[in-house]
Design an enzyme around this catalytic site. Structure first.
Site, PDB file in Angstrom:
ATOM      1  N   PRO A   1      -4.368   0.247  18.166  1.00 10.71           N
ATOM      2  CG  PRO A   1      -6.286  -0.903  17.525  1.00 10.71           C
ATOM      3  CD  PRO A   1      -5.630  -0.269  18.712  1.00 10.71           C
TER       4      PRO A   1
ATOM      5  CE  LYS B   1       3.713   3.357  13.253  1.00 13.26           C
ATOM      6  NZ  LYS B   1       4.362   2.982  12.005  1.00 13.26           N
TER       7      LYS B   1
ATOM      8  CE1 TYR C   1      -6.059   4.156  10.710  1.00 16.73           C
ATOM      9  CE2 TYR C   1      -5.562   4.063   8.365  1.00 16.73           C
ATOM     10  CZ  TYR C   1      -5.335   3.639   9.655  1.00 16.73           C
ATOM     11  OH  TYR C   1      -4.364   2.697   9.901  1.00 16.73           O
TER      12      TYR C   1
ATOM     13  CE1 TYR D   1      -1.367   4.161   9.161  1.00 22.75           C
ATOM     14  CE2 TYR D   1      -0.167   2.789   7.615  1.00 22.75           C
ATOM     15  CZ  TYR D   1      -1.296   3.027   8.362  1.00 22.75           C
ATOM     16  OH  TYR D   1      -2.341   2.124   8.345  1.00 22.75           O
TER      17      TYR D   1
ATOM     18  CG  HIS E   1      -2.049  -0.960   1.141  1.00 21.25           C
ATOM     19  ND1 HIS E   1      -3.235  -0.788   1.826  1.00 21.25           N
ATOM     20  CD2 HIS E   1      -2.188  -2.116   0.443  1.00 21.25           C
ATOM     21  CE1 HIS E   1      -4.047  -1.797   1.546  1.00 21.25           C
ATOM     22  NE2 HIS E   1      -3.427  -2.618   0.721  1.00 21.25           N
TER      23      HIS E   1
END
Length: 391
Positions: free
Chosen positions: A293, A297, A202, A385, A72
């Site tokens: 979550p 990580k 998100y 990220y 991704h």
């Protein structure tokens, strides 16, 4: 029984530690109370940082993740009914890979056994003793009922958030526990359906957070923010889909529905144990820390811990030098706290807090707007990220 490193826990931290030690010619024995089938059958999320994928490849266990993992190059932050893409490739030149944790464990177990390494599955009554001496011992009952004693020079406490090794560090004289409980949980479902999006979404909404994630081309993982006291029995399939459509609204996204075959509620908490070591005991992964979550990580922190720890243990066995072992906590903790901050930031920016007012929701929207409008803001999110250096 004699070995150089006794490892309690056959999760990502314990198995990767054993694998990295093997590559350095260091012997270890891995113990776990679960069977192999239980370990490989525990379905967990798996978003691997670039560093994690690179380490798997460099250490010889990266074939499957390269073949079947889904790379991704970004994520979408969704608010006010519109999506805003964070382009990892443009901002960092790096990416993440969706590859479930149980697949990582299958790779590590297969490699461990093919290397002739020892994993004792299904043990019980594990007791670690004498961690402040030169020769710690691990007593346990093997799966055939035999009482065993394992003598070792070092112990890896890699037995997860329900750890039995962390309490061996005296509290409060030596150990300080930093803990935060969040006032919400995630209601998660597994659904048989094609992906609704090529990348994770998100979503911030006045009803609460939602996440559109994936497991495979055929199975998707979706989440809704709920009260931690809620029950899966309160959520019919129709209610789940109605709420997901509401929170991820917009003409530019189409949720793909299908049969829901698993429902669960995941509480949210943050935890850090300081120090991560005492005597000859060294904690890694969830035994030492947990994160929400939201920032993806958890497993990556475990891999970073044991990367540092394997190097330090290697120095100890190769030269007798203890400098790296002595500074393990000081080396690992800065990255742990950076991950805690990133996970908290993502969580607080996207979730509706209890008793949130209109002001609070507008402030969150403004923060999301600031982050997505600014290249500096998008870069900060992307860098964290995809993963900061292992150390």
């Amino acid at each position: 029984m004699q070995t150089q490193v006794g490892i309690v826990g056959a999760g990502p931290a314990g198995l990767m530690l054993a694998h990295l030690l093997h590559l350095r010619g260091i012997e270890s024995v891995v113990l776990d109370t679960r069977t192999r089938e239980e370990i490989e059958g525990t379905i967990r999320a798996g978003i691997l940082e670039q560093n994690t994928v690179d380490l798997m490849a460099d250490s010889g266990i990266g074939d499957r993740v390269k073949q079947v993992g889904s790379v991704h190059h970004g994520i979408e932050l969704r608010f006010d009914g519109r999506g805003h893409r964070i382009d990892f490739e443009e901002l960092t030149g790096r990416a993440v890979t969706v590859y479930p944790q149980h697949e990582v464990l299958k790779d590590l177990i297969e490699q461990r056994l093919s290397d002739g390494g020892e994993i004792r599955f299904g043990v019980s009554d594990v007791r670690v003793e004498d961690i402040t001496g030169d020769t710690p011992t691990i007593r346990f009952t093997d799966n055939d009922g035999t009482e065993e004693v394992l003598h070792c020079a070092l112990v890896g406490g890699c037995d997860g958030s329900r750890t039995q090794t962390r309490p061996l560090i005296p509290s409060p004289d030596v150990r300080q526990d930093h803990f935060r409980q969040y006032p919400f949980a995630w209601f998660g479902i597994l659904v048989e359906a094609p992906p609704s999006s090529e990348e994770l979404i998100y979503a911030h909404h006045e009803n609460g957070f939602a996440l559109i994630s994936t497991r495979s081309p055929e199975v998707q993982r979706l989440y809704l923010q709920v009260d931690p006291e809620d029950s899966v029995d309160n959520w019919s399939d129709d209610r789940i889909w109605n709420e997901l459509h509401t929170r991820v609204a917009g003409d530019d996204v189409e949720l793909k529905e299908g049969p829901i075959f698993q429902k669960s509620i995941l509480p949210f908490r943050s935890f850090v144990c300081e120090p991560m070591q005492h005597g000859r005991l060294f904690l890694a992964g969830d035994a030492a820390h947990t994160v929400p979550p939201t920032g993806a990580k958890g497993m990556n922190l475990a891999i970073a811990d044991v990367y540092i720890l394997a190097r330090a243990m290697g120095e100890f066995f190769e030269s007798g030098e203890t400098t790296a072992l002595d500074s393990y906590t000081a080396t690992a903790l800065p990255r742990v706290w950076r991950a805690q901050h990133f996970s908290w930031w993502m969580t607080s920016m996207l979730h509706r807090m209890p008793q949130s007012s209109g002001f609070d929701l507008k402030r969150q929207t403004a923060e999301l707007d600031t982050v997505t409008r600014s290249r500096a803001g998008r870069t900060l999110l992307a860098e964290n990220y995809v993963g900061t250096p292992l150390y």
